[in-house]
Design a protein around this motif. Structure first.
Motif, PDB file in Angstrom:
ATOM      1  N   GLY A 177       0.829  -1.194   0.000  1.00  0.00           N
ATOM      2  CA  GLY A 177       0.000   0.000   0.000  1.00  0.00           C
ATOM      3  C   GLY A 177       0.863   1.242   0.000  1.00  0.00           C
ATOM      4  O   GLY A 177       2.088   1.154   0.002  1.00  0.00           O
ATOM      5  N   TYR A 178       0.207   2.407   0.000  1.00  0.00           N
ATOM      6  CA  TYR A 178       0.976   3.648   0.085  1.00  0.00           C
ATOM      7  C   TYR A 178       0.252   4.627   0.994  1.00  0.00           C
ATOM      8  O   TYR A 178      -0.942   4.476   1.297  1.00  0.00           O
ATOM      9  CB  TYR A 178       1.212   4.258  -1.306  1.00  0.00           C
ATOM     10  N   ALA A 179       0.988   5.621   1.463  1.00  0.00           N
ATOM     11  CA  ALA A 179       0.416   6.689   2.287  1.00  0.00           C
ATOM     12  C   ALA A 179       1.207   7.941   1.957  1.00  0.00           C
ATOM     13  O   ALA A 179       2.304   7.858   1.408  1.00  0.00           O
ATOM     14  CB  ALA A 179       0.544   6.348   3.767  1.00  0.00           C
ATOM     15  N   TYR A 180       0.648   9.109   2.294  1.00  0.00           N
ATOM     16  CA  TYR A 180       1.367  10.330   1.951  1.00  0.00           C
ATOM     17  C   TYR A 180       1.028  11.453   2.922  1.00  0.00           C
ATOM     18  O   TYR A 180       0.019  11.394   3.647  1.00  0.00           O
ATOM     19  CB  TYR A 180       1.052  10.764   0.512  1.00  0.00           C
ATOM     20  N   ALA A 181       1.887  12.458   2.936  1.00  0.00           N
ATOM     21  CA  ALA A 181       1.623  13.667   3.720  1.00  0.00           C
ATOM     22  C   ALA A 181       2.234  14.839   2.967  1.00  0.00           C
ATOM     23  O   ALA A 181       3.304  14.700   2.365  1.00  0.00           O
ATOM     24  CB  ALA A 181       2.248  13.554   5.103  1.00  0.00           C
ATOM     25  N   PHE A 182       1.540  15.961   2.992  1.00  0.00           N
ATOM     26  CA  PHE A 182       2.081  17.177   2.383  1.00  0.00           C
ATOM     27  C   PHE A 182       3.060  17.796   3.369  1.00  0.00           C
ATOM     28  O   PHE A 182       2.817  17.781   4.581  1.00  0.00           O
ATOM     29  CB  PHE A 182       0.948  18.145   2.031  1.00  0.00           C
ATOM     30  N   LYS A 184       3.137   4.272  -8.393  1.00  0.00           N
ATOM     31  CA  LYS A 184       3.389   5.661  -8.805  1.00  0.00           C
ATOM     32  C   LYS A 184       2.133   6.218  -9.470  1.00  0.00           C
ATOM     33  O   LYS A 184       1.651   7.306  -9.145  1.00  0.00           O
ATOM     34  CB  LYS A 184       4.582   5.709  -9.770  1.00  0.00           C
ATOM     35  N   GLU A 185       1.570   5.449 -10.382  1.00  0.00           N
ATOM     36  CA  GLU A 185       0.391   5.900 -11.121  1.00  0.00           C
ATOM     37  C   GLU A 185      -0.802   6.117 -10.183  1.00  0.00           C
ATOM     38  O   GLU A 185      -1.485   7.135 -10.249  1.00  0.00           O
ATOM     39  CB  GLU A 185       0.055   4.842 -12.185  1.00  0.00           C
ATOM     40  N   GLN A 186      -1.020   5.143  -9.272  1.00  0.00           N
ATOM     41  CA  GLN A 186      -2.144   5.256  -8.331  1.00  0.00           C
ATOM     42  C   GLN A 186      -1.995   6.495  -7.444  1.00  0.00           C
ATOM     43  O   GLN A 186      -2.952   7.254  -7.253  1.00  0.00           O
ATOM     44  CB  GLN A 186      -2.209   4.017  -7.421  1.00  0.00           C
ATOM     45  N   ALA A 187      -0.799   6.676  -6.891  1.00  0.00           N
ATOM     46  CA  ALA A 187      -0.578   7.775  -5.944  1.00  0.00           C
ATOM     47  C   ALA A 187      -0.690   9.126  -6.650  1.00  0.00           C
ATOM     48  O   ALA A 187      -1.327  10.052  -6.141  1.00  0.00           O
ATOM     49  CB  ALA A 187       0.791   7.630  -5.281  1.00  0.00           C
ATOM     50  N   LEU A 188      -0.094   9.240  -7.849  1.00  0.00           N
ATOM     51  CA  LEU A 188      -0.150  10.521  -8.572  1.00  0.00           C
ATOM     52  C   LEU A 188      -1.597  10.846  -8.970  1.00  0.00           C
ATOM     53  O   LEU A 188      -2.008  11.999  -8.957  1.00  0.00           O
ATOM     54  CB  LEU A 188       0.767  10.508  -9.798  1.00  0.00           C
ATOM     55  N   LYS A 189      -2.351   9.790  -9.307  1.00  0.00           N
ATOM     56  CA  LYS A 189      -3.757   9.989  -9.661  1.00  0.00           C
ATOM     57  C   LYS A 189      -4.511  10.543  -8.442  1.00  0.00           C
ATOM     58  O   LYS A 189      -5.256  11.515  -8.539  1.00  0.00           O
ATOM     59  CB  LYS A 189      -4.377   8.643 -10.098  1.00  0.00           C
ATOM     60  N   GLU A 190      -4.268   9.922  -7.294  1.00  0.00           N
ATOM     61  CA  GLU A 190      -4.960  10.372  -6.076  1.00  0.00           C
ATOM     62  C   GLU A 190      -4.534  11.797  -5.709  1.00  0.00           C
ATOM     63  O   GLU A 190      -5.361  12.625  -5.308  1.00  0.00           O
ATOM     64  CB  GLU A 190      -4.675   9.403  -4.916  1.00  0.00           C
ATOM     65  N   GLU A 212      17.301   0.134  -7.906  1.00  0.00           N
ATOM     66  CA  GLU A 212      17.392  -0.098  -9.362  1.00  0.00           C
ATOM     67  C   GLU A 212      15.989  -0.247  -9.966  1.00  0.00           C
ATOM     68  O   GLU A 212      15.702   0.265 -11.046  1.00  0.00           O
ATOM     69  CB  GLU A 212      18.212  -1.355  -9.664  1.00  0.00           C
ATOM     70  N   ALA A 213      15.112  -0.970  -9.248  1.00  0.00           N
ATOM     71  CA  ALA A 213      13.746  -1.161  -9.738  1.00  0.00           C
ATOM     72  C   ALA A 213      13.018   0.185  -9.805  1.00  0.00           C
ATOM     73  O   ALA A 213      12.249   0.446 -10.732  1.00  0.00           O
ATOM     74  CB  ALA A 213      12.987  -2.125  -8.835  1.00  0.00           C
ATOM     75  N   ALA A 214      13.301   1.050  -8.824  1.00  0.00           N
ATOM     76  CA  ALA A 214      12.664   2.375  -8.807  1.00  0.00           C
ATOM     77  C   ALA A 214      13.127   3.207 -10.001  1.00  0.00           C
ATOM     78  O   ALA A 214      12.344   3.923 -10.620  1.00  0.00           O
ATOM     79  CB  ALA A 214      12.988   3.094  -7.502  1.00  0.00           C
ATOM     80  N   TYR A 215      14.419   3.099 -10.341  1.00  0.00           N
ATOM     81  CA  TYR A 215      14.933   3.825 -11.513  1.00  0.00           C
ATOM     82  C   TYR A 215      14.261   3.287 -12.777  1.00  0.00           C
ATOM     83  O   TYR A 215      13.825   4.031 -13.635  1.00  0.00           O
ATOM     84  CB  TYR A 215      16.457   3.670 -11.641  1.00  0.00           C
ATOM     85  N   LYS A 216      14.173   1.961 -12.851  1.00  0.00           N
ATOM     86  CA  LYS A 216      13.610   1.331 -14.042  1.00  0.00           C
ATOM     87  C   LYS A 216      12.121   1.685 -14.215  1.00  0.00           C
ATOM     88  O   LYS A 216      11.628   1.824 -15.332  1.00  0.00           O
ATOM     89  CB  LYS A 216      13.794  -0.190 -13.959  1.00  0.00           C
ATOM     90  N   SER A 217      11.418   1.830 -13.088  1.00  0.00           N
ATOM     91  CA  SER A 217       9.971   2.087 -13.148  1.00  0.00           C
ATOM     92  C   SER A 217       9.654   3.545 -13.460  1.00  0.00           C
ATOM     93  O   SER A 217       8.500   3.892 -13.677  1.00  0.00           O
ATOM     94  CB  SER A 217       9.335   1.746 -11.802  1.00  0.00           C
TER      95      SER A 217
END
Length: 638
Positions: A63-68, A171-177, A211-216
């Motif tokens: 899952g993911y979570a975020y804060a401004f 990345k896509e889910q979080a940016l969309k939200e 490395e996976a983060a760079y590739k994604s």
């Protein structure tokens, strides 16, 4: 190659703020103006991030979570997912991924599972479905960019691709939200990303995630500090000390006098120097971390190197699988998994919900639904019924119920938990025997497996009231929320312990009587001792954030363009030679000295290595010219 004996550890006070020096290639002038960040401060200057997004990439769920950054107190957990399971609360989604027959990303989480499940068996065998694949990074001895994974249909895929697909999905889910929240297209450059990994992971696995983060496309190689790797139990620890009493369950209240009011903060009841243990029990691993709180800022200091092992709740699934093999035969189970992979997934989902119902005092049996295709395929495979197999097997505590279910006695279920829980308790016992781990005030149980009443009871019995056992209410989200806090201020953990001893092989002047004769090398009349282990940092050594290990190296030939130095590591605290048992080559330090040629007769490249962070970093400078030398340290075996 010779090394100057300047094992200087630079005074940590004389360092630029860690946030600024993160990934800053130029070595900032050392000025003693390092001001400690106050906990309530905004993100240190030099960060232009608007939001911190943490991804908890778990073995069983993610899952993911975020804060401004403007409202660091307000942590948002991701929106609810479609298609939850019975008896499982859903802020997270299963770590499952589905690729089309031509190996393109199709879906992740519940969506992947449901789509795969609905495919016709003749079709589904061409699709690539993967679950619980994160453990591969922990268990692979020589992890590399080319390590592969096996999908449910037996086909192999590159692990790096799978991890990159998963991160791209988040990345896509979080940016969309975030775009929906802010009412405009949200720019990825405004995000600081945090990815959580187990603390017991070795450097190659952490580097693999990067490395996976760079590739994604999560972050780019040119901007490495946009990604922070957080250690799971550290994240949990940061979150736990901020808990209010109504946000947790105190298992020890039944036995000890409780003199705290519900709005009290665990942090408020923690005084200078309090020590606590965080036990992070996930699906794949169990991680144990020992922290001490340093007030007034509430910075944390690690007291003992991270320990643990592959003792997560997956172990219970393996025991269940072993039980099925005992009843129906290993040959059948192996075939069934490959031929009917979607039905196997169903069976494990059914087991999962019963696994969560296991409890110490339970009297009534647990029923597990056998998918129809299991019953059908077994009859074709063996020529007799599932019921017959159960009667014939010598497993007396599993019966067949007329509704087409496996009926397990509570004792049978508890016995599936036993090996895993025994491992965890044994580990805790060993940890509590260490002199550094005395006077532990709190033990925080976190991670999805911490919800297990059987595990809670076992930990209580082991501790016998020595520490207060605290379980946060949202125990499965503890790491996620803590990882956001860590991303807002990575300098909160001031002192860590090195999990391994790191160093390089060097030549030293040969000393008769001190050095073994077989290590003697005579070169141009000078007697050298070869293979000497020059220790950068020892296992379990305390290392402050931003503290540097400094070494100087000289190119063997003036024309040399690149210096590659092998880095060795071992679990032993003291080591004399790189040839000793238990010492292995684990990485390489690469100094690109091209373009720094100078008139100096002897070029000296000064290398600074940082071990106090969640990842090991290196930088270097050519002493005669003062120019920065491109330095990198690589732990993935290529």
């Amino acid at each position: 190659m010779t090394t100057k004996e300047d094992n200087i550890l630079i005074d940590e006070m004389a360092n630029p703020s860690p946030a600024k020096s993160l990934g800053d290639p130029g070595i900032t002038p050392l000025s003693p103006t390092h001001i400690q960040q106050n906990d309530t401060d905004q993100v240190p200057s030099g960060m232009a991030f608007v939001v911190v997004v943490a991804i908890d990439f778990g073995t069983t769920s993610s899952g993911y979570a975020y804060a401004f950054t403007k409202e660091p107190e307000c942590i948002h957990t991701m929106r609810r997912w479609e298609g939850g399971d019975p008896g499982v609360s859903n802020q997270k989604t299963p770590t499952t991924i589905l690729l089309t027959p031509d190996r393109k990303f199709h879906s992740f989480g519940y969506a992947a599972r449901d789509f795969y499940h609905d495919l016709d068996p003749s079709e589904s065998k061409h699709w690539l479905y993967l679950e619980k694949f994160k453990m591969k990074l922990h268990t692979t001895a020589n992890l590399s960019i080319n390590t592969d994974l096996q999908a449910a249909n037996g086909k192999r895929v590159k692990a790096l691709d799978i991890f990159a697909y998963a991160l791209a999905f988040f990345k896509e889910q979080a940016l969309k939200e975030l775009s929906d929240q802010t009412g405009g297209e949200f720019d990825n450059n405004d995000v600081r990303w945090v990815i959580t990994v187990p603390a017991i992971w070795k450097m190659p696995a952490k580097q693999f995630m990067r490395e996976a983060a760079y590739k994604s496309g999560l972050v780019s190689r040119d901007n490495p500090e946009q990604l922070v790797i957080a250690l799971e139990p550290e994240a949990a620890s940061i979150y736990c000390r901020k808990l209010r009493l109504h946000q947790m369950v105190d298992l020890s209240i039944q036995t000890t006098q409780n003199d705290f009011s519900p709005t009290d903060n665990v942090g408020n009841t923690m005084t200078q120097g309090d020590r606590y243990v965080v036990v992070d029990c996930g699906g794949g691993t169990v991680d144990l971390t020992v922290h001490q709180i340093r007030l007034p800022e509430g910075h944390l200091k690690e007291l003992y190197k991270a320990s643990g092992g592959p003792y997560g709740s997956l172990g219970i699934d393996y025991e269940f699988e072993k039980l099925l093999c005992q009843i129906f035969g290993q040959d059948f189970i192996d075939q069934f998994k490959i031929k009917r992979p979607a039905a196997w997934v169903d069976l494990m989902i059914a087991f999962e919900s019963r696994k969560r119902a296991a409890a110490p005092g339970r009297a009534n049996p647990l029923n597990i639904n056998l998918p129809f295709s299991f019953i059908d395929y077994y009859k074709k495979f063996r020529g007799h019924s599932v019921e017959h197999a159960l009667r014939k097997s010598n497993v007396d505590f599993v019966k067949w119920s007329s509704q087409g279910m496996l009926r397990m006695s509570p004792d049978a279920m508890n016995s599936l938990f036993k090996p895993t829980i025994d491992h965890i308790i044994q580990h805790l016992n060993e940890l509590f025997e260490k002199p550094e781990v005395s006077d532990i005030k709190f033990l925080f149980l976190v991670g999805g497996f911490a919800e297990s009443a059987l595990l809670q009871q076992a930990v209580q019995n082991m501790l016998e009231g020595r520490s207060r056992i605290i379980i946060p209410h949202d125990v499965g989200l503890t790491i996620l929320k803590g990882a956001v806090l860590f991303g807002l201020d990575p300098s909160i953990i001031k002192v860590r312990r090195s999990p391994l001893t790191y160093g390089v092989g060097v030549l030293n002047r040969f000393v008769e009587g001190k050095h073994p004769p077989e290590k003697l090398l005579v070169k141009d009349g000078t007697r050298w001792c070869t293979d000497v282990f020059d220790t950068f940092i020892a296992a379990d050594q305390s290392v402050a954030l931003g503290e540097m290990v400094k070494r100087s190296y000289t190119p063997a030939k003036p024309s040399q363009q690149v210096i590659v130095i092998h880095v060795y590591c071992t679990e032993k605290e003291k080591v004399g030679f790189i040839s000793e048992s238990g010492v292995k080559k684990c990485g390489s330090l690469r100094l690109d000295v091209s373009g720094t040629e100078s008139a100096a007769t002897r070029r000296e490249i000064q290398t600074l290595m940082q071990f106090g962070d969640t990842e090991i970093r290196a930088m270097a400078v050519d002493v005669s010219t003062g120019r920065t030398v491109k330095a990198s340290i690589d732990f993935l075996s290529h």
